[in-house]
Design a protein around this motif. Structure first.
Motif, PDB file in Angstrom:
ATOM      1  N   ARG A  13       0.828  -1.031  -0.059  1.00  0.00           N
ATOM      2  CA  ARG A  13      -0.174  -0.080  -0.003  1.00  0.00           C
ATOM      3  C   ARG A  13       0.815   1.237  -0.066  1.00  0.00           C
ATOM      4  O   ARG A  13       0.488   2.137  -0.666  1.00  0.00           O
ATOM      5  CB  ARG A  13      -0.902  -0.033   0.921  1.00  0.00           C
ATOM      6  CG  ARG A  13      -2.313  -1.023   1.101  1.00  0.00           C
ATOM      7  CD  ARG A  13      -3.146  -0.542   2.036  1.00  0.00           C
ATOM      8  NE  ARG A  13      -2.737  -1.118   3.253  1.00  0.00           N
ATOM      9  CZ  ARG A  13      -2.875  -2.048   4.102  1.00  0.00           C
ATOM     10  NH1 ARG A  13      -3.811  -3.089   3.553  1.00  0.00           N
ATOM     11  NH2 ARG A  13      -2.489  -2.102   5.393  1.00  0.00           N
ATOM     12  N   ALA A  14       1.944   1.235   0.685  1.00  0.00           N
ATOM     13  CA  ALA A  14       2.910   2.400   0.879  1.00  0.00           C
ATOM     14  C   ALA A  14       3.452   2.669  -0.474  1.00  0.00           C
ATOM     15  O   ALA A  14       3.659   3.805  -0.984  1.00  0.00           O
ATOM     16  CB  ALA A  14       4.227   2.127   1.913  1.00  0.00           C
ATOM     17  N   LYS A  15       3.918   1.518  -1.337  1.00  0.00           N
ATOM     18  CA  LYS A  15       4.580   1.839  -2.657  1.00  0.00           C
ATOM     19  C   LYS A  15       3.544   2.185  -3.663  1.00  0.00           C
ATOM     20  O   LYS A  15       3.922   3.175  -4.221  1.00  0.00           O
ATOM     21  CB  LYS A  15       4.880   0.336  -3.202  1.00  0.00           C
ATOM     22  CG  LYS A  15       6.292  -0.014  -2.520  1.00  0.00           C
ATOM     23  CD  LYS A  15       6.694  -1.385  -2.968  1.00  0.00           C
ATOM     24  CE  LYS A  15       7.988  -1.915  -2.372  1.00  0.00           C
ATOM     25  NZ  LYS A  15       8.584  -3.147  -2.998  1.00  0.00           N
ATOM     26  N   THR A  16       2.337   1.639  -3.345  1.00  0.00           N
ATOM     27  CA  THR A  16       1.077   2.421  -4.448  1.00  0.00           C
ATOM     28  C   THR A  16       0.723   3.656  -4.135  1.00  0.00           C
ATOM     29  O   THR A  16       0.951   4.745  -5.120  1.00  0.00           O
ATOM     30  CB  THR A  16      -0.065   1.608  -4.103  1.00  0.00           C
ATOM     31  OG1 THR A  16      -0.023   0.021  -4.408  1.00  0.00           O
ATOM     32  CG2 THR A  16      -1.351   1.956  -5.299  1.00  0.00           C
ATOM     33  N   ALA A  17       0.879   4.208  -2.668  1.00  0.00           N
ATOM     34  CA  ALA A  17       0.699   5.439  -2.514  1.00  0.00           C
ATOM     35  C   ALA A  17       1.679   6.302  -3.047  1.00  0.00           C
ATOM     36  O   ALA A  17       1.601   7.683  -3.304  1.00  0.00           O
ATOM     37  CB  ALA A  17       0.499   5.647  -1.044  1.00  0.00           C
ATOM     38  N   ALA A  18       2.952   5.919  -2.832  1.00  0.00           N
ATOM     39  CA  ALA A  18       4.266   6.649  -3.542  1.00  0.00           C
ATOM     40  C   ALA A  18       4.099   6.833  -4.882  1.00  0.00           C
ATOM     41  O   ALA A  18       4.405   8.099  -5.330  1.00  0.00           O
ATOM     42  CB  ALA A  18       5.473   6.261  -2.976  1.00  0.00           C
ATOM     43  N   ASP A  19       3.438   5.635  -5.633  1.00  0.00           N
ATOM     44  CA  ASP A  19       3.521   6.007  -7.159  1.00  0.00           C
ATOM     45  C   ASP A  19       2.472   6.910  -7.514  1.00  0.00           C
ATOM     46  O   ASP A  19       2.469   7.449  -8.387  1.00  0.00           O
ATOM     47  CB  ASP A  19       3.317   4.680  -7.632  1.00  0.00           C
ATOM     48  CG  ASP A  19       4.383   3.730  -7.714  1.00  0.00           C
ATOM     49  OD1 ASP A  19       5.608   4.037  -7.534  1.00  0.00           O
ATOM     50  OD2 ASP A  19       4.210   2.381  -7.691  1.00  0.00           O
ATOM     51  N   ARG A  20       1.361   6.747  -6.685  1.00  0.00           N
ATOM     52  CA  ARG A  20       0.344   8.109  -7.061  1.00  0.00           C
ATOM     53  C   ARG A  20       0.718   9.467  -6.734  1.00  0.00           C
ATOM     54  O   ARG A  20       0.611  10.127  -7.509  1.00  0.00           O
ATOM     55  CB  ARG A  20      -1.080   7.430  -6.192  1.00  0.00           C
ATOM     56  CG  ARG A  20      -1.773   6.569  -6.580  1.00  0.00           C
ATOM     57  CD  ARG A  20      -3.140   6.664  -6.142  1.00  0.00           C
ATOM     58  NE  ARG A  20      -3.181   6.491  -4.688  1.00  0.00           N
ATOM     59  CZ  ARG A  20      -3.179   5.484  -3.834  1.00  0.00           C
ATOM     60  NH1 ARG A  20      -3.496   4.391  -4.317  1.00  0.00           N
ATOM     61  NH2 ARG A  20      -3.167   5.900  -2.351  1.00  0.00           N
ATOM     62  N   ALA A  21       1.481   9.556  -5.825  1.00  0.00           N
ATOM     63  CA  ALA A  21       2.110  10.849  -5.403  1.00  0.00           C
ATOM     64  C   ALA A  21       3.173  11.103  -6.250  1.00  0.00           C
ATOM     65  O   ALA A  21       3.186  12.559  -6.650  1.00  0.00           O
ATOM     66  CB  ALA A  21       2.793  10.763  -3.778  1.00  0.00           C
ATOM     67  N   LYS A  22       3.981  10.288  -6.999  1.00  0.00           N
ATOM     68  CA  LYS A  22       4.719  10.708  -7.749  1.00  0.00           C
ATOM     69  C   LYS A  22       4.033  11.130  -9.145  1.00  0.00           C
ATOM     70  O   LYS A  22       4.546  12.096  -9.834  1.00  0.00           O
ATOM     71  CB  LYS A  22       5.868   9.563  -8.043  1.00  0.00           C
ATOM     72  CG  LYS A  22       7.246   9.686  -8.975  1.00  0.00           C
ATOM     73  CD  LYS A  22       7.701   8.650  -9.329  1.00  0.00           C
ATOM     74  CE  LYS A  22       6.846   7.648 -10.225  1.00  0.00           C
ATOM     75  NZ  LYS A  22       7.591   6.544 -10.845  1.00  0.00           N
ATOM     76  N   GLU A  23       3.120  10.499  -9.421  1.00  0.00           N
ATOM     77  CA  GLU A  23       2.351  10.785 -10.737  1.00  0.00           C
ATOM     78  C   GLU A  23       1.696  12.231 -10.533  1.00  0.00           C
ATOM     79  O   GLU A  23       1.732  12.910 -11.323  1.00  0.00           O
ATOM     80  CB  GLU A  23       1.293   9.817 -10.861  1.00  0.00           C
ATOM     81  CG  GLU A  23       1.886   8.590 -11.516  1.00  0.00           C
ATOM     82  CD  GLU A  23       2.716   8.622 -12.673  1.00  0.00           C
ATOM     83  OE1 GLU A  23       2.487   9.285 -13.629  1.00  0.00           O
ATOM     84  OE2 GLU A  23       3.905   7.885 -12.770  1.00  0.00           O
ATOM     85  N   ALA A  48       3.033  14.508  -8.557  1.00  0.00           N
ATOM     86  CA  ALA A  48       3.935  15.406  -8.511  1.00  0.00           C
ATOM     87  C   ALA A  48       4.384  15.941  -9.836  1.00  0.00           C
ATOM     88  O   ALA A  48       4.862  16.983 -10.143  1.00  0.00           O
ATOM     89  CB  ALA A  48       5.295  15.009  -7.810  1.00  0.00           C
ATOM     90  N   PHE A  49       4.355  15.055 -10.831  1.00  0.00           N
ATOM     91  CA  PHE A  49       4.665  15.302 -12.198  1.00  0.00           C
ATOM     92  C   PHE A  49       3.594  15.821 -12.957  1.00  0.00           C
ATOM     93  O   PHE A  49       3.901  15.976 -14.112  1.00  0.00           O
ATOM     94  CB  PHE A  49       5.323  13.919 -12.690  1.00  0.00           C
ATOM     95  CG  PHE A  49       6.624  13.643 -12.361  1.00  0.00           C
ATOM     96  CD1 PHE A  49       7.842  14.598 -12.350  1.00  0.00           C
ATOM     97  CD2 PHE A  49       7.034  12.407 -11.878  1.00  0.00           C
ATOM     98  CE1 PHE A  49       9.122  14.071 -11.816  1.00  0.00           C
ATOM     99  CE2 PHE A  49       8.246  12.013 -11.406  1.00  0.00           C
ATOM    100  CZ  PHE A  49       9.255  12.802 -11.103  1.00  0.00           C
ATOM    101  N   ASP A  50       2.450  16.024 -12.582  1.00  0.00           N
ATOM    102  CA  ASP A  50       1.446  16.782 -13.314  1.00  0.00           C
ATOM    103  C   ASP A  50       2.074  18.161 -13.622  1.00  0.00           C
ATOM    104  O   ASP A  50       2.190  19.028 -12.489  1.00  0.00           O
ATOM    105  CB  ASP A  50       0.165  16.867 -12.678  1.00  0.00           C
ATOM    106  CG  ASP A  50      -0.892  17.396 -13.153  1.00  0.00           C
ATOM    107  OD1 ASP A  50      -0.857  17.545 -14.527  1.00  0.00           O
ATOM    108  OD2 ASP A  50      -2.058  17.686 -12.632  1.00  0.00           O
TER     109      ASP A  50
END
Length: 141
Positions: A83-93, A95-97
């Motif tokens: 879940r933490a890795k999934t949340a980090a991936d969403r946050a990264k996406e 941030a790059f918006d």
């Protein structure tokens, strides 16, 4: 008719750590001690990461490493790490918006300008005197 001469690779033997871990798993007392040790180390790193979220330091890295240590022995930690890795991936996406990056750049720049202005005003009024050494704080009251 062509003959296929590919040979199947023999199954790999488990490494030294895997053999050690299997030996420990067979002994209930050693297994419990091993799991308790992994829990203690993983929990310490995880708590250190949580502390670093509010103090200077790489808090997220500490949390992820602590969960990774715990995930070697506990299924609940594997789920939390996923879940933490999934949340980090969403946050990264997020941030790059480009729109959000532009907004964050503008907010960061305007905050830096405000802080620099407040610092310049303080230096103009009080010079290099520290706030707790000001003898006449009439400006503050």
């Amino acid at each position: 008719m062509a003959i296929d001469h590919e040979m199947e690779a023999p199954p790999e033997e488990p490494g030294l750590f895997h053999r050690f871990r299997e030996r420990v798993r067979r002994n209930p007392l050693l297994n419990t001690a091993w799991r308790a040790g992994v829990f203690a180390v993983g929990a310490a790193v995880l708590i250190g990461g949580l502390v670093m979220m509010v103090t200077p330091g790489p808090g997220l890295l500490g949390i992820v490493i602590g969960l990774a240590i715990l995930a070697t022995e506990f299924a609940w930690a594997q789920r939390a790490l996923h879940r933490a890795k999934t949340a980090a991936d969403r946050a990264k996406e997020k941030a790059f918006d480009p729109r959000k990056r532009r907004r964050n750049t503008i907010l960061g720049a305007s905050t830096a300008v405000l802080v620099a202005g407040a610092l310049a005003a303080y230096l103009a009024i009080y010079g290099l005197t520290l706030p707790w050494n000001i003898e006449d704080p009439t400006f503050w009251t």
